[in-house]
Design a protein around this motif. Structure first.
Motif, PDB file in Angstrom:
ATOM      1  N   SER A  58      -0.745 -79.759 -69.512  1.00 33.05           N
ATOM      2  CA  SER A  58      -1.531 -80.167 -68.349  1.00 33.05           C
ATOM      3  C   SER A  58      -1.383 -79.117 -67.258  1.00 33.05           C
ATOM      4  O   SER A  58      -0.327 -78.496 -67.125  1.00 33.05           O
ATOM      5  N   GLN A  59      -2.447 -78.939 -66.498  1.00 33.70           N
ATOM      6  CA  GLN A  59      -2.385 -78.044 -65.337  1.00 33.70           C
ATOM      7  C   GLN A  59      -2.081 -78.826 -64.062  1.00 33.70           C
ATOM      8  O   GLN A  59      -1.879 -78.228 -63.008  1.00 33.70           O
ATOM      9  N   GLN A  60      -2.052 -80.163 -64.179  1.00 31.52           N
ATOM     10  CA  GLN A  60      -1.946 -80.999 -62.974  1.00 31.52           C
ATOM     11  C   GLN A  60      -0.673 -81.835 -62.905  1.00 31.52           C
ATOM     12  O   GLN A  60      -0.394 -82.438 -61.875  1.00 31.52           O
ATOM     13  N   LEU A  61       0.095 -81.880 -63.981  1.00 31.80           N
ATOM     14  CA  LEU A  61       1.214 -82.818 -64.062  1.00 31.80           C
ATOM     15  C   LEU A  61       2.542 -82.168 -63.677  1.00 31.80           C
ATOM     16  O   LEU A  61       2.874 -81.079 -64.142  1.00 31.80           O
ATOM     17  N   GLY A  64      23.465 -86.597 -62.155  1.00 36.30           N
ATOM     18  CA  GLY A  64      22.934 -86.918 -60.838  1.00 36.30           C
ATOM     19  C   GLY A  64      21.962 -85.893 -60.302  1.00 36.30           C
ATOM     20  O   GLY A  64      21.253 -86.161 -59.323  1.00 36.30           O
ATOM     21  N   ASP A  65      21.932 -84.705 -60.911  1.00 38.43           N
ATOM     22  CA  ASP A  65      20.977 -83.687 -60.471  1.00 38.43           C
ATOM     23  C   ASP A  65      19.564 -84.050 -60.940  1.00 38.43           C
ATOM     24  O   ASP A  65      19.371 -84.965 -61.737  1.00 38.43           O
ATOM     25  N   LYS A  66      18.594 -83.295 -60.441  1.00 37.87           N
ATOM     26  CA  LYS A  66      17.205 -83.501 -60.835  1.00 37.87           C
ATOM     27  C   LYS A  66      16.610 -82.179 -61.305  1.00 37.87           C
ATOM     28  O   LYS A  66      16.923 -81.116 -60.771  1.00 37.87           O
ATOM     29  N   ALA A  67      15.764 -82.257 -62.305  1.00 42.56           N
ATOM     30  CA  ALA A  67      15.039 -81.092 -62.801  1.00 42.56           C
ATOM     31  C   ALA A  67      13.551 -81.346 -62.613  1.00 42.56           C
ATOM     32  O   ALA A  67      13.048 -82.408 -62.997  1.00 42.56           O
ATOM     33  N   VAL A  68      12.866 -80.394 -62.009  1.00 41.40           N
ATOM     34  CA  VAL A  68      11.438 -80.532 -61.751  1.00 41.40           C
ATOM     35  C   VAL A  68      10.671 -79.535 -62.614  1.00 41.40           C
ATOM     36  O   VAL A  68      10.969 -78.334 -62.593  1.00 41.40           O
ATOM     37  N   VAL A  69       9.710 -80.028 -63.378  1.00 34.63           N
ATOM     38  CA  VAL A  69       8.920 -79.182 -64.267  1.00 34.63           C
ATOM     39  C   VAL A  69       7.438 -79.317 -63.918  1.00 34.63           C
ATOM     40  O   VAL A  69       6.877 -80.417 -63.978  1.00 34.63           O
ATOM     41  N   ASP A  70       6.836 -78.204 -63.542  1.00 36.69           N
ATOM     42  CA  ASP A  70       5.392 -78.134 -63.319  1.00 36.69           C
ATOM     43  C   ASP A  70       4.784 -77.622 -64.616  1.00 36.69           C
ATOM     44  O   ASP A  70       4.997 -76.471 -65.003  1.00 36.69           O
ATOM     45  N   LEU A  71       4.046 -78.492 -65.329  1.00 33.84           N
ATOM     46  CA  LEU A  71       3.552 -78.115 -66.652  1.00 33.84           C
ATOM     47  C   LEU A  71       2.623 -76.914 -66.616  1.00 33.84           C
ATOM     48  O   LEU A  71       2.476 -76.210 -67.623  1.00 33.84           O
ATOM     49  N   SER A  72       2.003 -76.650 -65.465  1.00 36.11           N
ATOM     50  CA  SER A  72       1.085 -75.513 -65.376  1.00 36.11           C
ATOM     51  C   SER A  72       1.820 -74.181 -65.428  1.00 36.11           C
ATOM     52  O   SER A  72       1.201 -73.144 -65.640  1.00 36.11           O
TER      53      SER A  72
END
Length: 386
Positions: A155-158, A167-175
């Motif tokens: 996806s380009q939008q997700l 407790g950490d967070k990982a953020v992934v921009d599929l684009s």
């Protein structure tokens, strides 16, 4: 209709397991036959209501009472349960296959355990499943995870935010992943989803290869969508991931797969309403709003799709047709009036005895590399789905 049973999300698993073990011991000391009970996970204990959207368990249970034929199963349950409880206590995680080899190692290392030995992994898997059904918990809650496959997502939008165990967070921009897909984990409930801009639809493709082909041809570049490859019968990872998309993003979801009895029963039904084998899991591992986009019977003639006759002499095809007939008679999903159109497709398949692959769309206009995409979009736009 039976009331929908609500699973106890605050169950103290070690305490419940200890109570069960103590009851078994007390029965033995009182010269009574100890027994264990679990939800019966089969079609004859499955209920379906379109308002709920997925298969739910009835009142039937499987009762295993100590006798000559059941002593091995009861002993295996206690043996496996001890390993799972140890993992919970120390925070260890194992796959089903790892648990199989852990058991094999302990059994081979101590002759006292020889009567518990497993001939193959299927035997140990069934014990793990029984424990989950007995306690009415997901195997993930027992720190047991399957090696799930499928669910490769583009996806380009997700944007996906994962809460990590520390407790950490990982953020992934599929684009930003280029040609690589995002691979959902077995427990997608730990993920939070956000759309950068409005997502018009999610397309779940039965074949991972076909999903990859659509992506390579620029499908998600031209469409504000989510594209996913299910890789056949959807794993728990795929099912939970679709449920998460449905719940958090509220986008229309369509399934694109073969026109055959196996796909309709084993793949699409499992994705939409769950399965009889996982009755206690279906509430979190099904996407009730997903629609069957194709291949539809009408598409075969409309687009002149290549198709072929099913040979009843083929054991696999014969079993699929027999299961289709059984489903029309006994499966509460296909018997529900809300799913009449899906049942009609099964009837058509039984009568016509044909099969049409999802890849047949690529033959409609070989000179147009995105013809399949155009057909998919046309079907979505015109509401040509079930």
């Amino acid at each position: 209709m039976a009331l929908l049973k609500v699973r106890d999300l605050n169950l103290n698993i070690p305490k419940e397991a200890k109570n069960l073990a103590e009851k078994m011991l007390k029965d033995l000391e009182s010269s009574k036959r100890p027994y264990l009970e679990a939800v019966k996970t089969s079609l004859d204990n499955s209920n379906y209501n379109a308002k709920v959207g997925f298969l739910t368990p009835g009142e039937k249970v499987v009762r295993t009472e100590l006798n000559v034929s059941s002593v091995q199963k009861l002993a295996r349950v206690v043996f496996m349960l001890e390993i799972l409880l140890r993992n919970l206590d120390i925070g260890a995680v194992n796959t089903k296959r790892e648990l199989y080899y852990i058991c094999k190692g302990l059994i081979k290392g101590d002759s006292r355990y020889k009567p518990l030995d497993f001939d193959d992994q299927g035997e140990s898997d069934s014990i793990i499943d029984f424990i989950g059904d007995m306690l009415e918990v997901y195997r993930e809650e027992l720190n047991c995870f399957a090696n799930d496959r499928g669910g490769q997502t583009y996806s380009q939008q997700l944007i996906v935010t994962e809460a990590l165990p520390d407790g950490d967070k990982a953020v992934v921009d599929l684009s930003t992943l280029g040609t690589s897909p995002f691979q959902p984990k077995n427990k997608p409930q730990s993920l939070k989803l956000k759309a950068k801009k409005k997502i018009d639809f999610c397309l779940v493709v039965e074949s991972e290869g076909t999903a990859g082909t659509l992506q390579a041809m620029g499908f998600t570049k031209r469409n504000n969508c989510i594209l996913m490859g299910a890789q056949g019968v959807p794993s728990n990872g795929v099912r939970g991931w679709c449920k998460l998309i449905e719940n958090q993003l509220d986008v229309p979801m369509y399934f694109f797969g073969d026109l055959d009895a196996y796909t309709l029963q084993n793949i699409f039904r499992t994705l939409k309403a769950g399965s009889a084998a996982s009755l206690i899991r279906n509430s979190d591992f099904s996407a009730p709003n997903v629609r069957f986009l194709g291949v539809l019977p009408g598409d075969v003639k409309k687009y002149d799709l290549p198709h072929y006759k099913v040979k009843e002499s083929d054991p696999a095809e014969a079993r699929a047709l027999k299961k289709a007939k059984d489903a029309l008679e006994n499966d509460p999903f296909f018997r529900d009036k809300k799913n009449r159109e899906l049942a009609d497709i099964l009837k058509w398949l039984i009568k016509e005895k044909v099969r049409c692959e999802q890849q047949s769309y690529f033959s409609v206009d070989p000179k147009d590399p995105i013809k399949t995409e155009k057909i998919i979009l046309e079907k979505i736009r015109k509401g040509d789905y079930v």
